[in-house]
Design a protein around this motif. Structure first.
Motif, short mmCIF file in Angstrom:
data_model
loop_
_atom_site.label_atom_id
_atom_site.label_comp_id
_atom_site.label_asym_id
_atom_site.label_seq_id
_atom_site.Cartn_x
_atom_site.Cartn_y
_atom_site.Cartn_z
N ALA A 1 -4.74 4.59 3.29
CA ALA A 1 -4.09 3.43 2.50
C ALA A 1 -4.76 3.17 1.23
O ALA A 1 -5.84 2.82 1.32
CB ALA A 1 -3.79 2.22 3.29
N LYS A 2 -3.88 3.14 0.27
CA LYS A 2 -4.22 2.80 -1.16
C LYS A 2 -3.56 1.31 -1.49
O LYS A 2 -2.24 1.29 -1.38
CB LYS A 2 -3.84 3.82 -2.02
N ILE A 3 -4.55 0.37 -1.83
CA ILE A 3 -3.87 -1.03 -2.17
C ILE A 3 -3.41 -1.00 -3.48
O ILE A 3 -4.04 -0.81 -4.49
CB ILE A 3 -4.91 -1.97 -1.81
N TYR A 4 -2.39 -1.52 -3.63
CA TYR A 4 -1.53 -1.91 -5.01
C TYR A 4 -1.56 -3.42 -5.38
O TYR A 4 -1.33 -3.42 -6.64
CB TYR A 4 -0.35 -1.09 -4.95
N VAL B 1 1.00 -1.29 0.01
CA VAL B 1 -0.12 -0.03 0.03
C VAL B 1 0.92 1.14 0.13
O VAL B 1 2.16 1.07 0.24
CB VAL B 1 -0.97 0.10 1.17
#
Length: 240
Positions: free
Chosen positions: A26-29, A16
């Motif tokens: 949080a941005k999930i990658y 993230v």
């Protein structure tokens, strides 16, 4: 030569990126070990890994994922987040981690960090918010100035210093090169810039200033890669 550190931040087992250290942002990658293999295929020598859950609670929380990253690639691994005692350091060293980043404990117990640096490859993480040191996964801001903490480790055995401007981290609005240079000068150690890198121009500007002032160091590239703002493979080739 500037050392490049592609970054993987772990939250609940996934890769993230945060905005200014806010866990709720949080941005999930995706899958962490797959990113590690990508970085290796691009020609990286290192990967910078942070156990975000561990940083906030003060103990390792993503051990399974960290071990998976270690097994998935031949990169050197620089790891931070929740490392507070020698038992944890030994555990990670036995796992094959190459350099451990000590942050909160570096401010609270610098003598411990100096002692550990004699036996292990230790980097001190200095996370700054408006020039003051932040700890506990950036949840708390101390009354100590970042430059004073950097001075504390001059003439010690630490391997490196990592300078992060929290106010810029995850914002893609540019590195705080001035703060990085100041910390490098007062500490006289290999210094790694982190937080806010927006594009390749940032990398080139940092390299220029390091060369001009005869400073050895590197840069952590995180969100700018994940958001497609930089051609990481091209940068890695340039600084190979």
């Amino acid at each position: 030569m500037l050392e490049i550190f592609p970054a993987i931040d772990l939250k609940d087992g996934q890769a993230v990126r945060l905005h200014q250290g806010d866990m709720a942002s949080a941005k999930i990658y995706g899958n962490a070990k797959e990113f590690a293999r990508k970085f290796q295929d691009m020609g990286s020598k290192w990967v910078h890994v942070v156990d975000l859950n561990g940083a906030f609670c003060g103990e390792p929380k993503n051990l399974k994922e960290i071990e998976a990253i270690r097994k998935s690639c031949n990169l050197k691994i620089q790891l931070g987040g929740g490392i507070r005692d020698e038992k944890t350091i030994k555990r990670y060293v036995d796992m094959g981690i190459d350099r451990l980043v000590l942050g909160s404990v570096a401010m609270k117990n610098p003598s411990f960090v100096k002692e550990m640096a004699v036996s292990y490859k230790i980097a001190v993480g200095i996370d700054a918010k408006k020039g003051m040191v932040a700890t506990e996964g950036w949840a708390q801001t101390s009354e100590m100035q970042a430059l004073d903490l950097a001075r504390e480790f001059k003439s010690t055995s630490i391997d490196a210093l990592i300078c992060t401007d929290i106010g810029r981290d995850g914002c893609l609005n540019g590195l705080n090169i001035d703060l990085t240079l100041q910390i490098a000068k007062v500490s006289d150690h290999f210094c790694i810039a982190s937080g806010g890198l927006k594009d390749e121009k940032d990398v080139l500007e940092l390299e220029k200033e390091f060369k001009r002032q005869n400073i050895k160091g590197g840069v952590i590239i995180g969100k700018a890669y994940y958001e497609g703002r930089v051609d990481l493979e091209s940068i890695l080739k340039r600084f190979a």
